[in-house]
Write a protein that holds these residues in place. Structure first.
Motif, PDB file in Angstrom:
ATOM      1  N   GLN A  34     -24.687  -6.093 -35.348  1.00 49.36           N
ATOM      2  CA  GLN A  34     -25.331  -5.798 -34.068  1.00 49.36           C
ATOM      3  C   GLN A  34     -25.238  -4.312 -33.723  1.00 49.36           C
ATOM      4  O   GLN A  34     -26.239  -3.668 -33.424  1.00 49.36           O
ATOM      5  CB  GLN A  34     -24.725  -6.649 -32.959  1.00 49.36           C
ATOM      6  N   ARG A  35     -24.056  -3.775 -33.786  1.00 55.36           N
ATOM      7  CA  ARG A  35     -23.867  -2.350 -33.460  1.00 55.36           C
ATOM      8  C   ARG A  35     -24.504  -1.465 -34.520  1.00 55.36           C
ATOM      9  O   ARG A  35     -25.162  -0.470 -34.218  1.00 55.36           O
ATOM     10  CB  ARG A  35     -22.369  -2.062 -33.338  1.00 55.36           C
ATOM     11  N   ALA A  36     -24.302  -1.803 -35.806  1.00 55.91           N
ATOM     12  CA  ALA A  36     -24.836  -0.970 -36.885  1.00 55.91           C
ATOM     13  C   ALA A  36     -26.357  -0.906 -36.829  1.00 55.91           C
ATOM     14  O   ALA A  36     -26.941   0.182 -36.947  1.00 55.91           O
ATOM     15  CB  ALA A  36     -24.373  -1.495 -38.244  1.00 55.91           C
ATOM     16  N   PHE A  37     -27.020  -2.054 -36.629  1.00 59.21           N
ATOM     17  CA  PHE A  37     -28.485  -2.044 -36.605  1.00 59.21           C
ATOM     18  C   PHE A  37     -29.009  -1.211 -35.446  1.00 59.21           C
ATOM     19  O   PHE A  37     -30.021  -0.512 -35.575  1.00 59.21           O
ATOM     20  CB  PHE A  37     -29.031  -3.461 -36.547  1.00 59.21           C
ATOM     21  N   ALA A  38     -28.333  -1.257 -34.310  1.00 57.21           N
ATOM     22  CA  ALA A  38     -28.728  -0.411 -33.175  1.00 57.21           C
ATOM     23  C   ALA A  38     -28.547   1.064 -33.535  1.00 57.21           C
ATOM     24  O   ALA A  38     -29.420   1.897 -33.248  1.00 57.21           O
ATOM     25  CB  ALA A  38     -27.918  -0.769 -31.934  1.00 57.21           C
ATOM     26  N   ASP A  39     -27.443   1.394 -34.171  1.00 58.24           N
ATOM     27  CA  ASP A  39     -27.196   2.784 -34.583  1.00 58.24           C
ATOM     28  C   ASP A  39     -28.238   3.244 -35.600  1.00 58.24           C
ATOM     29  O   ASP A  39     -28.737   4.369 -35.523  1.00 58.24           O
ATOM     30  CB  ASP A  39     -25.795   2.925 -35.172  1.00 58.24           C
ATOM     31  N   PHE A  40     -28.574   2.383 -36.560  1.00 54.73           N
ATOM     32  CA  PHE A  40     -29.558   2.747 -37.584  1.00 54.73           C
ATOM     33  C   PHE A  40     -30.955   2.947 -36.988  1.00 54.73           C
ATOM     34  O   PHE A  40     -31.762   3.706 -37.518  1.00 54.73           O
ATOM     35  CB  PHE A  40     -29.641   1.682 -38.682  1.00 54.73           C
ATOM     36  N   SER A  41     -31.267   2.235 -35.904  1.00 51.50           N
ATOM     37  CA  SER A  41     -32.603   2.275 -35.301  1.00 51.50           C
ATOM     38  C   SER A  41     -32.767   3.397 -34.278  1.00 51.50           C
ATOM     39  O   SER A  41     -33.812   3.492 -33.643  1.00 51.50           O
ATOM     40  CB  SER A  41     -32.931   0.932 -34.646  1.00 51.50           C
TER      41      SER A  41
END
Length: 163
Positions: free
Chosen positions: A58-65
């Protein structure tokens, strides 16, 4: 996939490439000479994989986007796709593609880009390189692109550069 849906998906990706000059890609402005390198691409993917494993999806995908985030470096960015369905889960250049199945996405030569990534992710090493053509985010011209992907659980973490 119906021809209309495929055309709509291609238009979405071309529109995303057209938006690139309006998006700040990093703290240092990208130039046409900043096409990335194999080494930087590999390092970005490995850093993203470590981040995903450390903070969770959840956090990683937000950071990547985040187009202004730490996982965008010039024309390099992280994209994450489901390793089976091809649904995009994160995209550093074009967050609006998140949630769309890109399984039928083709390059200008008809190469199914996500299907190739999935095949690499399902290989014995679960990682590797592919080549295809893609609109350059600054020139908008179709150019050869090399992408590196690593499968982590059920997702593919990918970045690519223009050699």
């Amino acid at each position: 996939m119906a021809t209309g849906r495929r055309s709509a998906l291609r238009r979405l990706m071309l529109a995303a490439a057209a938006l690139a000059p309006a998006l700040p890609l990093s703290a240092a402005p990208a130039t046409t000479a900043d096409n990335g390198t194999a080494e930087r691409t590999l390092a970005l993917v490995r850093r993203a994989v470590a981040h995903l494993q450390q903070v969770g999806p959840q956090r990683a995908f937000a950071d990547f986007s985040d187009p202004r985030g730490a996982f965008v470096d010039g024309t390099l960015y992280i994209a994450v796709n489901d390793a089976v369905s091809g649904v995009n889960l994160a995209h550093g250049l074009t967050p609006k593609v998140v949630g769309n199945s890109l399984l039928e996405l083709q390059d200008s030569d008809g190469v199914f880009v996500i299907k190739k990534l999935i095949a690499v992710g399902n290989s014995p090493n679960h990682r590797g390189w592919i080549e295809y053509k893609w609109p350059h985010p600054l020139s908008h011209q179709w150019q050869r692109k090399r992408a590196y992907t690593e499968r982590v659980g059920g997702v593919l973490v990918t970045s690519g550069y223009f050699p």
